[in-house]
Enzyme design. Structure first.
Site, short mmCIF file in Angstrom:
data_model
loop_
_atom_site.label_atom_id
_atom_site.label_comp_id
_atom_site.label_asym_id
_atom_site.label_seq_id
_atom_site.Cartn_x
_atom_site.Cartn_y
_atom_site.Cartn_z
N HIS A 1 -8.30 -22.64 19.27
CA HIS A 1 -10.00 -22.84 18.92
C HIS A 1 -10.14 -22.71 17.99
O HIS A 1 -10.43 -22.48 17.42
CB HIS A 1 -10.39 -21.03 19.88
CG HIS A 1 -9.87 -21.32 21.72
ND1 HIS A 1 -11.12 -21.62 22.23
CD2 HIS A 1 -9.49 -20.82 21.78
CE1 HIS A 1 -10.52 -21.79 23.48
NE2 HIS A 1 -9.80 -20.81 23.16
N ASN B 1 -14.97 11.08 -10.36
CA ASN B 1 -14.47 10.33 -8.78
C ASN B 1 -15.93 10.44 -8.62
O ASN B 1 -16.17 11.18 -7.81
CB ASN B 1 -12.82 11.29 -8.77
CG ASN B 1 -12.73 10.56 -7.09
OD1 ASN B 1 -12.76 11.50 -6.51
ND2 ASN B 1 -13.12 9.73 -7.21
N GLY B 2 -16.13 9.09 -8.09
CA GLY B 2 -17.44 8.89 -7.35
C GLY B 2 -18.22 7.76 -7.96
O GLY B 2 -17.92 7.36 -8.84
N CYS C 1 -9.90 7.30 -7.49
CA CYS C 1 -9.84 7.80 -9.10
C CYS C 1 -9.20 9.47 -8.77
O CYS C 1 -9.53 9.92 -7.38
CB CYS C 1 -11.08 8.03 -10.31
SG CYS C 1 -12.53 6.95 -10.06
N GLU D 1 -2.17 -7.57 1.26
CA GLU D 1 -1.63 -6.84 0.26
C GLU D 1 -1.33 -6.63 -0.74
O GLU D 1 -1.25 -6.27 -1.68
CB GLU D 1 -2.82 -5.27 1.06
CG GLU D 1 -1.12 -4.64 2.15
CD GLU D 1 -2.39 -2.95 2.68
OE1 GLU D 1 -3.36 -2.90 1.88
OE2 GLU D 1 -1.54 -3.12 3.45
N TRP E 1 -10.72 4.26 -10.98
CA TRP E 1 -10.39 2.68 -9.64
C TRP E 1 -11.60 2.51 -9.94
O TRP E 1 -12.75 3.05 -9.68
CB TRP E 1 -10.38 3.05 -8.51
CG TRP E 1 -10.33 1.90 -7.66
CD1 TRP E 1 -8.91 0.96 -7.13
CD2 TRP E 1 -11.19 1.15 -7.12
NE1 TRP E 1 -9.73 0.22 -6.52
CE2 TRP E 1 -11.09 0.59 -6.11
CE3 TRP E 1 -13.13 1.92 -6.52
CZ2 TRP E 1 -12.19 -0.90 -5.80
CZ3 TRP E 1 -13.86 1.22 -5.89
CH2 TRP E 1 -13.42 -0.26 -5.77
N GLU F 1 -2.39 -6.28 11.97
CA GLU F 1 -1.96 -5.28 10.89
C GLU F 1 -0.86 -5.38 10.09
O GLU F 1 -0.62 -5.59 8.92
CB GLU F 1 -1.47 -3.96 11.87
CG GLU F 1 -0.51 -2.73 10.94
CD GLU F 1 -1.51 -2.55 9.56
OE1 GLU F 1 -2.22 -2.75 9.52
OE2 GLU F 1 -0.48 -1.85 8.65
N LYS G 1 -5.90 4.27 -2.66
CA LYS G 1 -5.01 4.48 -1.01
C LYS G 1 -6.24 4.75 -0.77
O LYS G 1 -6.54 5.27 0.38
CB LYS G 1 -4.08 5.70 -1.29
CG LYS G 1 -3.74 6.15 -0.29
CD LYS G 1 -2.36 5.51 0.44
CE LYS G 1 -2.02 5.98 1.56
NZ LYS G 1 -1.20 4.73 2.08
N LYS H 1 -0.25 -6.15 5.54
CA LYS H 1 0.58 -5.44 5.26
C LYS H 1 1.10 -7.03 4.83
O LYS H 1 1.35 -6.85 3.45
CB LYS H 1 1.45 -5.18 5.97
CG LYS H 1 1.69 -3.94 6.92
CD LYS H 1 1.55 -2.43 5.78
CE LYS H 1 0.02 -2.30 5.57
NZ LYS H 1 -1.06 -1.47 6.26
N ARG I 1 -4.48 7.37 -5.72
CA ARG I 1 -6.23 6.72 -5.97
C ARG I 1 -6.49 5.18 -6.74
O ARG I 1 -7.89 5.60 -7.00
CB ARG I 1 -6.50 8.32 -5.86
CG ARG I 1 -5.90 9.60 -5.93
CD ARG I 1 -6.94 10.79 -5.60
NE ARG I 1 -7.92 10.68 -4.91
CZ ARG I 1 -8.25 10.87 -4.39
NH1 ARG I 1 -7.92 10.98 -3.17
NH2 ARG I 1 -9.89 10.66 -4.16
#
Ligand code: F6R
Length: 615
Positions: A511, A101-102, A2, A495, A75, A488, A610, A492, A27
């Site tokens: 395997h 925010n939290g 947020c 997401e 968020w 990575e 983020k 990418k 955010r």
């Protein structure tokens, strides 16, 4: 998560808040809202969706005048993203308005107690509980807003950055933080409040970053008073001069922040080693390492904690530290480490890696390690962030602001810092000879130019992206130093394009994952020279026999993989230990182009934020 923005002063608050929210959308971006005091009354507009949706709505709903206002981009934690759960939230009397925010962990019991006192709630949020708790304290105790906020926060368990004001006292705003960042910009007879400094950078370079458990009462004409929430003691605020520039947080002609940040990597990497590496003198100097050299040299082992992309950088570091400095390394997901009662000794060194410096799990892992007596070193990008402050020492990556939600330059600059550290320690321990050390310095200095070269494959990568953009799945394979790069690359793609992708060590394929391979499966194989080239070529043969579609990341001039692969993407040659810095580039571009072709919101992928300040 947020983003919060507030303004009190002599300017119109609306444009400052809306522009500020756009800069903080990294955010969180599932809903947005604004509350303005227009001189007479409170005007609130809020909606599910992004800040542009809020702008459209407030055009119809409110007069956009007022010199006091607060805004929020969300968020969701408690309560699904919808109009009602969006912030700001107003107390039952209609007097107090808050953004938060939290997470308030004990909100259910607080809500129950308030309900017994006939408070009612419109939303499912913990925030609406908090604003009513503040109102209740204010009424019961007959205290001013600042005191009421303080008493209420002492009853709260959880994390917060809040901004609250009373429409009957529009000369004053109260802010507080615990576990979520909050900055106050100080202008001439005006104050700006935000989750980071980007919303007010063009208005003032003077800012106070509240510490955890601090609150501030901001009075437009009387200034700011900072206090400890627990014991009410007064804190002398430290005013920082901000280094941030407006250009750094704008797209600079690129379509997306992510693309801009991919292209910024040559500069970001050289900014990371500038002043730390001197090839002429054959030295690496990093203040945080020099000052604590004994701790590193006496370390029983290094434990690296991080999340997501930063965790991948940690995995690359495991190879570098063990290979060059011969120090045993364990790499842990911070979220697992913090809860699994790990064995931590006083002679352990913990390295925490975090772009934002605010990731809740990483922060908790640091606190745990510190409580057991370990020395904690931070590798962060955001200067002055919580992790940078909580660690015993550290090194900044100097990548500049990373705004695209998918990490790009943060990853390569983290690897650069960790490589410098490993080389410095290797030299101090005598585990690298001077010619190898010199070769590393030389190659490291050439990396920015080589990244520029790698970026030239952009048009070619776009063609490959077009061929595979509709694939439902994708595999990424690499060995040694490039196994984390495969992870990575897969992250990418997942997401930002929402295509299912997995990264594996190339040899692990036999395997299990090999069962997935058929003529429809694209497989990105990192097959650059050095390291385990011949082994990877054998893995490519195995894929080819099963008709998988091979996209090989190869060293310039490679012929062997060219013959086997469906496509190749060339990168310049470098040392194996530095190859992740180059091999990552085409993978970033591939996922970027696929996501753009699929019409996805590259900079703000769904469900993500983020800075993950909740666990
Ligand atoms: C992926 C990504 C995330 C972050 C993770 C940790 O592209 O950005 O996986 O790497 O949330 O964030 P920091 O590095 O800020 O601790």
């Amino acid at each position: 998560m947020c983003g919060i923005v507030g303004y009190i002063g002599h300017r119109e608050a609306y444009p400052i808040i809306v522009e500020g929210l756009k800069r903080l959308e990294y955010r969180g971006y599932d809903s947005a809202g604004i509350a303005l005091f227009d001189g007479k009354d409170l005007k609130v507009s809020k909606t599910k969706g992004k800040v542009v949706d809020l702008e459209e709505l407030s055009e119809k709903e409110i007069s956009k005048h007022g010199k006091l206002g607060i805004g929020h981009t969300r968020w969701a934690t408690h309560g699904v993203p919808n109009d009602i759960n969006s912030h700001p939230h107003i107390s039952n009397s209609g007097d107090l308005v808050i953004i938060h925010n939290g997470i308030i962990e004990n909100y259910a019991s607080l809500k129950k107690a308030l309900t017994l006192r006939e408070y009612t709630f419109k939303s499912d949020t913990d925030t609406e509980v908090l604003v009513n708790l503040i109102e209740d304290v204010k009424k019961q105790e007959k205290v001013k807003l600042g005191k009421a906020v303080q008493i209420a926060l002492n009853q709260v368990i959880g994390a917060y950055a809040i901004t609250v004001f009373d429409k009957n006292k529009p000369e004053e705003v109260v802010v507080a933080r615990l576990g979520s960042p909050l900055a106050v910009g100080i202008g001439e007879d005006e104050f700006f409040i935000a989750s980071d400094a980007s919303p007010f950078i063009e208005y003032t370079k003077d800012a106070i970053y509240l510490e955890d458990e601090e609150m501030a009462i901001i009075r437009r004409h009387k200034g700011i008073k900072v206090r400890k929430i627990k014991d009410d003691s007064i804190v002398a605020p430290y005013i920082q001069k901000l280094q941030l520039n407006l250009e750094e947080i704008e797209k600079g002609g690129f379509d997306h922040f992510m693309l801009k940040e991919i292209h910024e990597q040559p500069k970001a990497i050289s900014d990371t080693y500038r002043g730390r590496l001197s090839r002429d003198k054959a030295i690496i100097k990093m203040a945080g390492v020099e000052d604590n050299m004994k701790k590193f040299l006496n370390a029983n082992r290094i434990i690296i904690v991080a999340c997501g992309t930063s965790w991948h950088a940690g995995l690359v570091a495991e190879y570098i530290f063990e290979d060059l400095a011969r120090i045993p390394v364990e790499v842990e997901y911070a979220s697992e480490f913090r809860y699994r009662n790990p064995v931590i000794r006083e002679d352990d060194v913990l390295i925490a890696i975090s772009q934002s410096g605010e990731t809740a799990d990483t922060l908790a892992a640091i606190k745990l390690a510190k409580s057991k007596g370990a020395f904690v070193f931070g590798v962060c990008n955001v200067v002055g962030s919580s992790i940078a402050r909580e660690t015993d020492a550290g090194a900044y990556t100097h990548a500049g602001p990373e705004i695209g939600v998918a990490s790009t330059k943060a990853f390569t600059t983290q690897i650069t810092v960790l490589t410098l550290m490993a080389l410095r320690l290797a030299r101090a321990k005598g585990t690298i000879n001077s010619s190898d050390f010199h070769r590393h310095l030389l190659e490291l200095e050439m990396i920015p130019k080589k990244v520029e070269e790698a970026l030239k494959s952009d048009a070619h990568i776009r063609i490959i992206a077009d061929i595979y953009k509709d694939a439902p799945n994708c595999l990424y394979l690499g060995r040694g130093y490039n196994f984390p790069v495969a992870l990575e690359g897969a992250l990418k793609l997942k997401e930002i394009s929402y295509i299912h992708a997995e990264g594996y060590p190339a040899a692990e394929m036999k395997h299990g994952p090999i069962a997935l391979i058929d003529e429809n499966m694209p497989i990105v194989v990192i097959a650059t020279k050095k390291g385990h080239y011949e082994k990877v070529v054998s893995n490519i043969q195995e894929i080819k026999s099963r008709k998988g579609k091979i996209i090989g990341i190869v060293t310039e001039g490679d012929t062997q993989v060219r013959e086997l692969a469906d496509h190749i993407i060339e990168v310049p040659e470098t040392l194996e230990s530095l190859s992740p810095l180059l091999n990552t580039i085409p993978l970033q571009l591939l996922s970027y182009h696929i996501a753009v072709m699929l019409g996805k919101n590259v900079d703000q992928p769904r469900n993500l934020a983020k800075s993950v300040t909740v666990e």
